[in-house]
Design a protein around this motif. Sequence first.
Motif, PDB file in Angstrom:
ATOM      1  N   CYS A 112       0.762  -1.092   0.013  1.00 19.69           N
ATOM      2  CA  CYS A 112      -0.079  -0.082   0.070  1.00 19.69           C
ATOM      3  C   CYS A 112       1.027   1.270   0.036  1.00 19.69           C
ATOM      4  N   VAL A 113       0.837   2.101  -1.079  1.00 19.97           N
ATOM      5  CA  VAL A 113       1.707   3.129  -1.197  1.00 19.97           C
ATOM      6  C   VAL A 113       0.961   4.375  -1.498  1.00 19.97           C
ATOM      7  N   ALA A 114       1.316   5.622  -0.997  1.00 17.89           N
ATOM      8  CA  ALA A 114       0.948   6.855  -1.494  1.00 17.89           C
ATOM      9  C   ALA A 114       2.063   7.698  -1.679  1.00 17.89           C
ATOM     10  N   GLY A 115       1.862   8.696  -2.698  1.00 18.01           N
ATOM     11  CA  GLY A 115       3.012   9.486  -2.878  1.00 18.01           C
ATOM     12  C   GLY A 115       2.782  10.844  -3.698  1.00 18.01           C
ATOM     13  N   ASP A 116       3.199  11.740  -3.728  1.00 18.09           N
ATOM     14  CA  ASP A 116       3.035  13.059  -4.556  1.00 18.09           C
ATOM     15  C   ASP A 116       4.253  13.851  -4.642  1.00 18.09           C
ATOM     16  N   THR A 117       4.201  14.518  -5.782  1.00 18.44           N
ATOM     17  CA  THR A 117       5.310  15.365  -6.058  1.00 18.44           C
ATOM     18  C   THR A 117       4.821  16.912  -5.641  1.00 18.44           C
ATOM     19  N   ASN A 118       5.723  17.589  -5.561  1.00 16.84           N
ATOM     20  CA  ASN A 118       5.180  19.249  -5.329  1.00 16.84           C
ATOM     21  C   ASN A 118       6.241  20.283  -6.029  1.00 16.84           C
ATOM     22  N   HIS A 119       5.514  20.399  -7.280  1.00 17.44           N
ATOM     23  CA  HIS A 119       6.440  21.301  -8.270  1.00 17.44           C
ATOM     24  C   HIS A 119       6.170  22.748  -7.625  1.00 17.44           C
ATOM     25  N   THR A 120       6.566  24.063  -7.933  1.00 18.36           N
ATOM     26  CA  THR A 120       6.134  25.130  -7.595  1.00 18.36           C
ATOM     27  C   THR A 120       4.819  25.527  -7.814  1.00 18.36           C
ATOM     28  N   ASP A 121       3.966  24.931  -8.838  1.00 21.54           N
ATOM     29  CA  ASP A 121       2.858  25.385  -9.179  1.00 21.54           C
ATOM     30  C   ASP A 121       1.912  24.250  -9.061  1.00 21.54           C
ATOM     31  N   SER A 122       2.223  22.921  -8.595  1.00 14.04           N
ATOM     32  CA  SER A 122       1.340  21.806  -9.031  1.00 14.04           C
ATOM     33  C   SER A 122       0.155  21.963  -7.681  1.00 14.04           C
TER      34      SER A 122
END
Length: 392
Positions: free
Chosen positions: A112-122
């Motif tokens: 079970c995996v959760a993940g996200d990126t965070n670009h400057t505008d995302s």
Amino acid sequence: MPGSLRRPYDRIVVAAPVTIPYARYSIKSAHWWIGRALKALTEAAGITVRDIDGFCVSSFTLGMDTGIGLTQHFGLCVRWLDHIPLGGASAIAALRRAARAVEAHDADIIACVAGDTNHTDSFRRTLENFSRFSSDAVYPHGAGGANGSFALIARNYMRTYGVKREDLGRIAVAQRANALRNPHALMKTPLTLEQYMAARPIADPIHLFDCVMPCAGAEAFLVMREETAKALGITGAKLLGTIERHNAFGNDPMQVRGGWAMDIDDLYGMAGVKPDDMDFVQTYDDYPVISMMQFEDLGFCKKGEGADFVRGHDLTIDGDFPHNTSGGQLSAGQAGAAGAYIGVTEALRQVLGTAGPTQVKNAKIGLASGFGMINYDRGLSSGAAILAGAAS
């Protein structure tokens, strides 16, 4: 409903809690963060990716990709697959579905995996498209995103139950103290109640330190049967009980309670424990008011007594009610959908005795909760799980 006690779990093990250290911003994709978590799972458990035959993923920034595309991307060949878009309730939902799947032998080891990126505008782009119901309600008034909606909920809750900003501040300040002991937390500056009170307003009564900080990162864990864990030499925690509810109390004009209140007897009945047995609690903390709401709905005090409860307890790691011992999302960071998982992975470390500097002394049993999918006047999804150490 009366008499609706769920069937207890049959020797289900939750293991290998993984946190990929957060970054404020990242040029990497969500796929990269999720891949790192998957690799860390195999290393922590001493298995290979070929041993994983079930996969569940949650993310806001995968674009049009879902779990099925990631199986090829990561070289997985699974016989059970799920993609859970429930925001802050995703980890509890994933845990529940995975537990029943391995119990039924539909899979042996589920990641079970959760993940996200965070670009400057995302983050702005995510908010623009997060909830059409919310935007239709709040945009005409010049508001947008979660802050405006939670300000509406918080103001009503505070007025209804006599909650002061100082009461909510005690939650945020305690979590910052906990975060200072978490090497992976992004917030590393002490926070006083005076600083909390003096912080700039965002959407009254929400001020700066009531808000989580978006970041990039990933969290993960494995679910399997006890026999599988023993055969592989994996030490895991016992899953004692869970609940999940969506669109609870829909007739309430404004949210002052969540689905936990509807199913709380089932949670403790399934687990065979009571609230006083918990050595720690990890609530979903997108805003302090939601944590206070959960203190009530999860049975630690009666509805409307949350402020008194906070005033009468020490919520730090060494206190009499250890709460969000990693610092929670408010001080460790909110890595998108991984924010749903941070309480579960920290709870696992606590009951397994591997939390290191955030370890609660003699922690054997604890509770983690989830809350997600905000529209303009309430969060629609809620859940909770009770975990115990292998020796309990």
